[in-house]
Design an enzyme around this catalytic site. Structure first.
Site, short mmCIF file in Angstrom:
data_model
loop_
_atom_site.label_atom_id
_atom_site.label_comp_id
_atom_site.label_asym_id
_atom_site.label_seq_id
_atom_site.Cartn_x
_atom_site.Cartn_y
_atom_site.Cartn_z
N GLN A 85 -72.84 -4.20 -53.64
CA GLN A 85 -73.79 -3.85 -54.69
C GLN A 85 -73.18 -2.88 -55.70
O GLN A 85 -73.41 -3.00 -56.90
CB GLN A 85 -75.06 -3.26 -54.06
CG GLN A 85 -76.12 -2.86 -55.06
CD GLN A 85 -75.98 -1.42 -55.49
OE1 GLN A 85 -75.82 -0.53 -54.68
NE2 GLN A 85 -76.02 -1.18 -56.77
N GLU B 141 -71.38 -4.31 -58.79
CA GLU B 141 -72.25 -4.81 -59.85
C GLU B 141 -72.97 -3.67 -60.56
O GLU B 141 -73.16 -3.71 -61.78
CB GLU B 141 -73.25 -5.81 -59.27
CG GLU B 141 -72.55 -7.05 -58.72
CD GLU B 141 -73.50 -8.08 -58.16
OE1 GLU B 141 -74.74 -7.82 -58.14
OE2 GLU B 141 -73.03 -9.16 -57.76
N GLU B 142 -73.34 -2.64 -59.81
CA GLU B 142 -74.01 -1.48 -60.40
C GLU B 142 -73.14 -0.82 -61.46
O GLU B 142 -73.59 -0.48 -62.55
CB GLU B 142 -74.35 -0.47 -59.31
CG GLU B 142 -74.91 0.84 -59.81
CD GLU B 142 -75.13 1.83 -58.70
OE1 GLU B 142 -74.87 3.02 -58.91
OE2 GLU B 142 -75.59 1.41 -57.60
N ARG B 143 -71.85 -0.66 -61.16
CA ARG B 143 -70.93 -0.01 -62.10
C ARG B 143 -70.76 -0.86 -63.36
O ARG B 143 -70.70 -0.33 -64.47
CB ARG B 143 -69.57 0.23 -61.46
CG ARG B 143 -69.52 1.15 -60.23
CD ARG B 143 -70.45 2.34 -60.29
NE ARG B 143 -70.14 3.31 -59.26
CZ ARG B 143 -71.00 3.75 -58.33
NH1 ARG B 143 -72.21 3.27 -58.28
NH2 ARG B 143 -70.63 4.68 -57.45
#
Length: 192
Positions: free
Chosen positions: A181, A184-186
């Site tokens: 996760q 994708e968050e970055r």
């Protein structure tokens, strides 16, 4: 987007558009809801958990938050101290989380906790944690220099009991799920 059969480029397109609104707190709140607190549940959660937590979150009826960082383990995820000890058919959670976006208004938390004594990359699990349970204390809404429309909280857990069925995926796989996760968050953060 995963539920709609769309690939990750659609997340990035939305993030780029949100980056044009000149208010970082709104993309932050949407990003936490859609791309930070829910991906592991979407990928690895049981049908029952998705029905209980994911469906109302995607609908916008409830607010989700992600419980990873701690005062002594910000970027060092492997070093978190919060525990979820199995007692019968429940986990008993003790510890605390820091810098939790949407934490003072969230209805549930995607919590990373140590569920065993094993190696730090294989002893963690993700748990769907309703925020109205006894023993959950939202200690304070943190005063920040910016992004004031996005609330950030410090939260403590004192013998919080949650059903073992609230486990996302497999026990001990939480670190791996979380690292998937984070990538994708970055990218969302950069795009927005």
């Amino acid at each position: 987007y995963g539920g709609m059969g769309l690939d990750f480029s659609y997340n990035i397109a939305v993030a780029e558009e949100l980056g044009n609104i000149r208010c970082a707190g709104i993309p932050m709140a949407i990003g936490v809801q859609a791309g930070m607190a829910t991906p592991a549940l979407t990928r690895f959660g049981s049908h029952e958990l998705k029905k209980q937590f994911l469906v109302p979150t995607i609908a916008g009826d409830v607010v989700a938050c992600l419980g990873i960082s701690e005062a002594g383990a910000g970027s060092d995820v492997a070093n978190i101290k919060t525990t979820a000890v199995r007692k019968g058919d429940e986990y008993v959670i003790n510890g605390g989380k820091m810098w939790i976006t949407s934490g003072s208004q969230a209805d549930w938390m995607c919590l990373l906790a140590n569920t065993s004594e094993g190696p730090p990359h294989r002893n963690k699990s993700l748990i769907c944690l309703p925020m109205n349970l006894p023993g959950i204390h939202v200690a304070k809404k943190i005063d920040k220099l910016g992004m004031r429309s996005s609330d950030t909280a410090q939260i403590f857990f004192e013998n919080v009991r949650v059903p073992c069925t609230n486990l996302i995926g497999e026990e001990g796989k939480g670190f791996t799920y979380q690292m998937l996760q984070f990538q994708e968050e970055r990218l969302w953060a950069v795009a927005s």
